[in-house]
Design a protein around this motif. Structure first.
Motif, short mmCIF file in Angstrom:
data_model
loop_
_atom_site.label_atom_id
_atom_site.label_comp_id
_atom_site.label_asym_id
_atom_site.label_seq_id
_atom_site.Cartn_x
_atom_site.Cartn_y
_atom_site.Cartn_z
N GLY A 268 0.54 94.76 -6.44
CA GLY A 268 1.24 94.45 -7.58
C GLY A 268 2.87 95.91 -7.36
O GLY A 268 3.81 95.84 -9.01
N HIS A 269 3.84 95.08 -5.90
CA HIS A 269 4.83 96.33 -5.70
C HIS A 269 5.82 94.78 -6.93
O HIS A 269 5.23 93.85 -6.55
CB HIS A 269 5.46 96.27 -4.46
CG HIS A 269 4.91 97.18 -3.98
ND1 HIS A 269 4.75 97.44 -2.66
CD2 HIS A 269 3.84 97.76 -4.15
CE1 HIS A 269 3.84 98.58 -2.92
NE2 HIS A 269 3.62 98.79 -3.10
N ALA A 270 7.45 95.93 -7.37
CA ALA A 270 8.16 94.68 -7.62
C ALA A 270 8.99 93.52 -6.83
O ALA A 270 8.89 92.76 -7.24
CB ALA A 270 9.16 95.34 -8.54
N THR A 271 9.06 94.05 -5.82
CA THR A 271 9.79 93.46 -4.75
C THR A 271 9.18 93.50 -3.47
O THR A 271 8.60 94.38 -2.99
CB THR A 271 11.45 93.87 -4.31
OG1 THR A 271 11.63 95.21 -4.24
CG2 THR A 271 11.83 93.41 -6.24
N PRO A 272 10.04 92.76 -2.56
CA PRO A 272 8.83 92.24 -1.12
C PRO A 272 9.55 93.62 -0.40
O PRO A 272 9.06 94.23 0.41
CB PRO A 272 9.54 91.21 -0.23
CG PRO A 272 9.36 90.23 -1.67
CD PRO A 272 9.75 90.95 -2.66
N THR A 273 10.99 94.16 -0.90
CA THR A 273 11.44 95.28 0.10
C THR A 273 11.32 96.78 -0.27
O THR A 273 10.70 97.02 0.71
CB THR A 273 13.33 95.37 -0.62
OG1 THR A 273 13.52 94.02 -0.84
CG2 THR A 273 13.71 96.47 0.23
N ILE A 274 10.07 96.98 -1.77
CA ILE A 274 9.35 97.80 -2.00
C ILE A 274 8.42 98.21 -0.85
O ILE A 274 8.03 99.47 -0.22
CB ILE A 274 9.17 98.59 -3.20
CG1 ILE A 274 10.06 98.12 -4.57
CG2 ILE A 274 7.53 98.99 -3.56
CD1 ILE A 274 9.69 98.10 -5.54
N THR A 275 7.62 96.98 -0.73
CA THR A 275 6.18 96.96 0.00
C THR A 275 6.93 97.44 1.14
O THR A 275 6.67 98.26 2.42
CB THR A 275 5.87 95.50 0.33
OG1 THR A 275 5.81 95.22 -0.87
CG2 THR A 275 4.45 95.52 1.27
N LEU A 276 8.03 97.19 2.41
CA LEU A 276 8.68 96.64 3.35
C LEU A 276 8.90 97.95 3.80
O LEU A 276 8.76 98.52 5.07
CB LEU A 276 10.02 95.88 3.62
CG LEU A 276 9.56 94.69 4.26
CD1 LEU A 276 10.25 93.47 4.44
CD2 LEU A 276 8.79 94.47 5.88
N ASN A 277 9.69 98.73 3.08
CA ASN A 277 10.12 99.94 2.60
C ASN A 277 9.09 101.76 2.68
O ASN A 277 8.93 102.48 3.76
CB ASN A 277 11.23 100.33 1.90
CG ASN A 277 12.27 100.23 2.43
OD1 ASN A 277 12.55 99.82 2.73
ND2 ASN A 277 13.13 99.36 0.64
N THR A 278 7.44 100.90 2.59
CA THR A 278 6.81 102.03 2.26
C THR A 278 6.03 101.79 3.09
O THR A 278 5.00 102.81 3.97
CB THR A 278 6.31 101.22 0.61
OG1 THR A 278 6.68 101.48 -0.26
CG2 THR A 278 4.73 101.98 0.27
N TYR A 279 6.15 100.19 3.95
CA TYR A 279 4.66 100.22 5.20
C TYR A 279 6.17 99.66 6.33
O TYR A 279 5.30 99.36 7.14
CB TYR A 279 3.56 99.36 4.50
CG TYR A 279 2.68 99.78 3.66
CD1 TYR A 279 2.36 101.17 3.89
CD2 TYR A 279 3.31 99.42 2.44
CE1 TYR A 279 1.22 101.78 2.27
CE2 TYR A 279 2.16 100.05 1.37
CZ TYR A 279 1.58 101.17 1.32
OH TYR A 279 0.63 101.26 0.34
N VAL A 280 6.72 100.01 6.52
CA VAL A 280 7.75 99.66 7.45
C VAL A 280 7.07 99.54 9.15
O VAL A 280 6.38 98.78 9.77
CB VAL A 280 8.91 99.90 7.09
CG1 VAL A 280 9.28 101.39 7.57
CG2 VAL A 280 9.79 99.71 8.31
#
Length: 312
Positions: A268-280
């Motif tokens: 439920g992240h707002a954007t894929p960028t948040i997901t990438l930054n969190t779990y890069v």
């Protein structure tokens, strides 16, 4: 407009860190030099990440003043903050997840499996109602969360972001834990404020799946005391909360080939960028993935023997 929990946090930041130091100055008199001095002062007592949150409050305040034409230019421009070190998430092991579930008081045990098995946030779990669970389809509808802010009783509010409203899959381990919980602690209706629609706040009856031992919604401050003994029993580092089980869920998906979009939607992240930054750091390097794909496809070509493959 901020959500109630964010507004409460920003109000505390303003009263504690901004007003005592800068409050005597009219906004039109605040200069970048004042803010640089403020940053130097607050960096003595705040961690860089916390300082960044406090500074964002200042930035928003002065940006609003510019929009309202109360000031011409924001004094925040050009002010640098101390670097924030990359935060390394603690990713629990499966054994730690099971240990926490076994050590928590029985009425909270299933919470561990909803966090680790479905990736739900703590407020999404404590705000779950019975009708949000579809055991036949093995799905959970996330449409609200329990909100806890100072000065009022917990209430139901909208999820963190628009994309947090989602349907997530219910794995067998979480379904079994939930079924066991519901049989043991049959949900009862309680009265609670519902502000999931800010335009139509109301008080209604709700069948929350998880209640405290006094049959009240689980307050975040109470959960901290419930969580600590189970965390210690599982040898999870102090300062690590239930949110780490959400990280476990995310990395489990990633390590088993899930795409960024799949993980984003599940969390439920707002954007894929948040997901990438969190779990890069969790996704395999592209060249490693490429090698594995090619090797899996071509390593067993008929007629190719090891000595021929290495001759060149």
């Amino acid at each position: 407009m901020h959500r109630d929990s964010t507004a409460a946090r920003m109000s505390t930041v303003f009263r504690t860190h901004i007003d005592p130091i800068l409050g005597h100055l009219p906004m039109v008199q605040v200069r970048p030099s004042h803010l640089r001095a403020w940053v130097k002062n607050r960096s003595q007592v705040l961690a860089p990440s916390t300082l960044a949150v406090a500074y964002s409050c200042l930035t928003a305040m002065f940006n609003s003043a510019v929009i309202d034409r109360a000031i011409g230019v924001s004094p925040c421009l050009g002010v640098r903050l101390p670097g924030v070190e990359k935060h390394h998430h603690h990713i629990p092991t499966p054994d730690q997840v099971h240990t926490v579930a076994e050590t928590l008081p029985a009425r909270y045990s299933a919470i561990a499996y909803l966090a680790a098995g479905c990736g739900l946030r703590g407020g999404e779990i404590t705000g779950l109602e019975v009708d949000a669970i579809d055991f036949l389809r093995r799905e959970v509808d996330v449409r609200q969360q329990l909100v806890c802010i100072a000065g009022r009783k917990p209430f139901l509010g909208p999820p963190k972001t628009k994309t947090s409203v989602r349907t997530v899959e219910l794995p067998e381990v979480a379904a079994f834990a939930l079924e066991t919980h519901i049989k043991r602690y049959s949900p009862i209706e309680i009265e609670i404020d519902d502000e999931t629609d800010p335009r139509n706040p109301r008080r209604r009856l709700a069948k929350l799946i998880f209640l405290s031992s006094t049959l009240n919604p689980i307050h975040r401050s109470d959960w901290a005391h419930i969580w600590a003994p189970a965390r210690d029993a599982a040898s999870i580092p102090k300062g690590t909360g239930l949110h780490s089980f959400r990280h476990y869920f995310a990395t489990l998906l990633i390590h088993n080939g899930a795409s960024v979009k799949t993980v984003q939607m599940a969390l439920g992240h707002a954007t894929p960028t948040i997901t990438l930054n969190t779990y890069v750091g969790e996704w395999p390097e592209p060249h490693e993935k490429t090698r594995r794909i090619v090797d899996d496809a071509l390593s067993r070509v008929p007629g190719m023997c090891p000595d021929k493959a290495t001759r060149r």
